[in-house]
Design a protein around this motif. Structure first.
Motif, PDB file in Angstrom:
ATOM      1  N   ALA A  67       0.891  -1.208   0.052  1.00 38.78           N
ATOM      2  CA  ALA A  67      -0.123  -0.258  -0.078  1.00 38.78           C
ATOM      3  C   ALA A  67       0.822   1.259   0.015  1.00 38.78           C
ATOM      4  CB  ALA A  67      -0.942  -0.027   1.248  1.00 38.78           C
ATOM      5  N   SER A 132      -3.753   0.066  -3.607  1.00 36.10           N
ATOM      6  CA  SER A 132      -4.130   0.434  -2.369  1.00 36.10           C
ATOM      7  C   SER A 132      -3.415   1.528  -1.834  1.00 36.10           C
ATOM      8  CB  SER A 132      -4.052  -0.728  -1.563  1.00 36.10           C
ATOM      9  OG  SER A 132      -2.836  -1.311  -1.314  1.00 36.10           O
ATOM     10  N   SER A 163      -8.677  -0.333  -0.609  1.00 35.63           N
ATOM     11  CA  SER A 163      -8.078  -1.082  -1.922  1.00 35.63           C
ATOM     12  C   SER A 163      -9.237  -1.175  -2.873  1.00 35.63           C
ATOM     13  CB  SER A 163      -7.562  -2.502  -1.423  1.00 35.63           C
ATOM     14  OG  SER A 163      -8.851  -3.354  -1.181  1.00 35.63           O
TER      15      SER A 163
END
Lengths: 406, 406
Positions: A67, A132, A163
């Motif tokens: 992420a 994400s 996400s």
């Protein structure tokens, strides 16, 4: 290195306000926080160090699932909140009047921001391989009755991750990766063994969502733990007759907990409101499938304080303590030795607090403060320890120290 | 290390909105920021890295003057703002209606918070030897007309420091220490040589306050620089006839600038409103004397972008760049070599961006993006450079690269 003789925040003019839970009283007494308004706290220097240490643990684990960290605004336009019908339905939404007869939302959550923001970068299925993003951001909630301590804050810090996926199968795979990252976070913060992974109610796209609930006597939630298989459930999904979602058993035990995180399959609810689509391999248009994943950072700090504390005061896990060592200097003559030692310690550990306060601050108060603040290691340098050839080292949970040669 | 093939934010569905200044257009084009609402920006991953790097530079210099970092709330109670008479006089104050017929301030500045907060820790003159605190915190301003780019934001980040003293003499000494710390900050951010230290109007306790103003063609301020001694003055203190506060000369030159910081002697204005007193050596009660010191962090980022950019794009000072090196991989076969090299570089420098995008992203676009993003060093690994025994290294401002042996 932090010398208490030069540290501005060390004594208190007034007796501390008594709070409705003991960890908050300890945090007030130990110069970590100050509350002036119900549901909103000022963070003093040591608390801010704990916060940053927790953020770093969470950041490392979010980065481990690929992420990317971003930062979204607190203010947001009313139009986006109208698109999702949440302007009038989210009762804790602060509505801010502004110049020119405008009104803004003061975000309690960021789906209305992140969906159009990330939508700009999604065109085809190729953009959805690992999409994400997460942030650490202040959230605002217009709580009718804010409480002191762990709950019902008007202003607090949250880590929220969002996400974006091609379909529910892809979401399921990533969802499990994030769940495991959450387990690692709570283990690294020393609350893993008592943090339950509980079923909660879902939305249209998923029968269940999931909460991370830490066992606490003063916890605000009741969690139903199956007596046969140990699966936890929150009270939303326990109907008239309890039936474990895992093994269908009807026997359970109620445990008091506090929620530290939740993970949720949003499906296409927000993509649909904002027209967030992608072109698949066959050039057809599909709606993007989303997940969201929260950790209540401010509450987590409180939960750790409450969970770890003992009769002497706070106890911080080594992974997030505001300092690794607390050095008590008994005579000012030994200050130089303490500074040398602190510098050596800081090459291997992190921050050292030197209690070099003079005046009416005697050994007893210094030793009590070392315990109260919850620093993992306490060192005493005194004529007596030097006579024995070194200094005394004691762990926060140990009763006896031992002499270490210099 | 950041691999662009796995980086979510890389292409843009729509053409960028054109902004009224070039740095903002570049920041939009280079995936640094997104504006959805006038006066409030979302920070994408690379911009957040620049922000944190700037914060670290500022933090180190604030720590060097013994200030302690804290974090105060955004929400604040109306009563404190009424005490200083600023609830009705600060026109950009956002007033937030809340449950139970309450109203909160959404802080544009924190004197109303910090004065009672720190007051709790001040009792005698002994507590005032080194009492200063600072924070990085979001500020909110209810601007009637927000602009894109550098100015008039509704939500932005600020570093604000507050100091507390026994008397004006002590304040003067500390004020000069902070001023020098500010000079070091702007030097480390590569804008020091064009950042002027300008006289501005003061309050009752001090004839002047001081602004740090960076020369910029698109700057919103006019600064009057004395033609004889070079002293800068803002337009507030230039009356009908200009007279330099330093040498009394009447000749000046007008320079366009943008304000990046200001420092201000508050005197006892706020101590008086909140009853912030201390006992002196003779046990008499005195009012505490205060100073405040701001750096407009969000605007500073824009000013650096605008000040440093060239015809090819952004140019970041090495002290705050989002990455030290940008590695262009020409054939996928060389990705492994690039990753090995990136790991080696990161042991000595900081972050490396690897441009391993495939598909329709050719060398030309990768080279343009390396320049557009403003990364200090560009590395090319290709069959051609490997034939020559290594890779090509080029500084952002250089025209020719040179081969470095692996």
């Amino acid at each position: 290195m932090l010398q208490l003789s030069r540290f501005p925040i060390k004594t208190s003019k007034d007796a501390q306000k008594v709070s409705d839970n003991r960890s908050t009283s300890l945090l007030l007494q130990a110069w970590f926080i100050r509350q002036e308004m119900a549901g909103a706290y000022n963070y003093l220097p040591l608390w801010l160090i704990v916060l940053k240490n927790i953020e770093n643990v969470v950041r490392e684990e979010m980065n481990s699932v690929w992420a990317q960290e971003i930062l979204m605004t607190s203010l947001w336009n009313k139009e986006s909140w109208l698109k999702t019908w949440r302007w009038d339905t989210v009762d804790v939404l602060f509505k801010l009047p502004a110049s020119g007869n405008k009104e803004y939302a003061l975000n309690p959550t960021h789906e209305e921001v992140v969906t159009p923001l990330i939508g700009e970068f999604i065109q085809s299925y190729k953009d959805l391989d690992s999409m994400s993003v997460y942030q650490f951001q202040t959230k605002f909630r217009n709580e009718a009755r804010a409480k002191s301590g762990l709950l019902r804050w008007r202003e607090f810090l949250m880590k929220d991750l969002y996400s974006f996926h091609k379909n529910l199968d892809d979401l399921d795979v990533y969802f499990e990766e994030v769940r495991q990252a959450y387990v690692r976070v709570f283990n690294r913060l020393w609350i893993g063994q008592d943090t339950l992974y509980a079923f909660a109610s879902g939305w249209a796209f998923s029968k269940y969502s999931y909460e991370f609930q830490t066992k606490l006597e003063i916890g605000e939630d009741n969690i139903y733990v199956c007596s046969d298989c140990g699966q936890a459930h929150n009270d939303e999904i326990v109907e008239w007759v309890f039936s474990c979602v895992n093994c269908k058993s009807a026997k359970y035990e109620i445990v008091k907990t506090s929620e530290v995180g939740n993970i949720f399959k949003l499906g296409t609810k927000f993509s649909s409101s904002f027209g967030l689509n992608y072109l698949d391999e066959k050039n057809s248009t599909n709606e993007v499938v989303m997940g969201c994943y929260g950790i209540w950072i401010s509450r987590l700090m409180w939960v750790i304080a409450e969970y770890m504390m003992d009769e002497k005061g706070l106890v911080w896990p080594e992974s997030i303590a505001p300092a690794s060592h607390y050095i008590i200097v008994i005579w000012e003559d030994n200050l130089e030795k303490a500074i040398t030692l602190a510098k050596e310690i800081e090459t291997k550990w992190w921050n050292v607090i030197i209690d070099d306060r003079t005046g009416k601050v005697w050994f007893g108060q210094k030793a009590n403060d070392a315990d109260l603040l919850g620093i993992p290691n306490r060192i005493i340098i005194s004529p007596k320890t030097l006579e024995q050839g070194g200094y005394e080292l004691k762990g926060r949970k140990e009763n006896e120290g031992k002499i270490i040669k210099i």
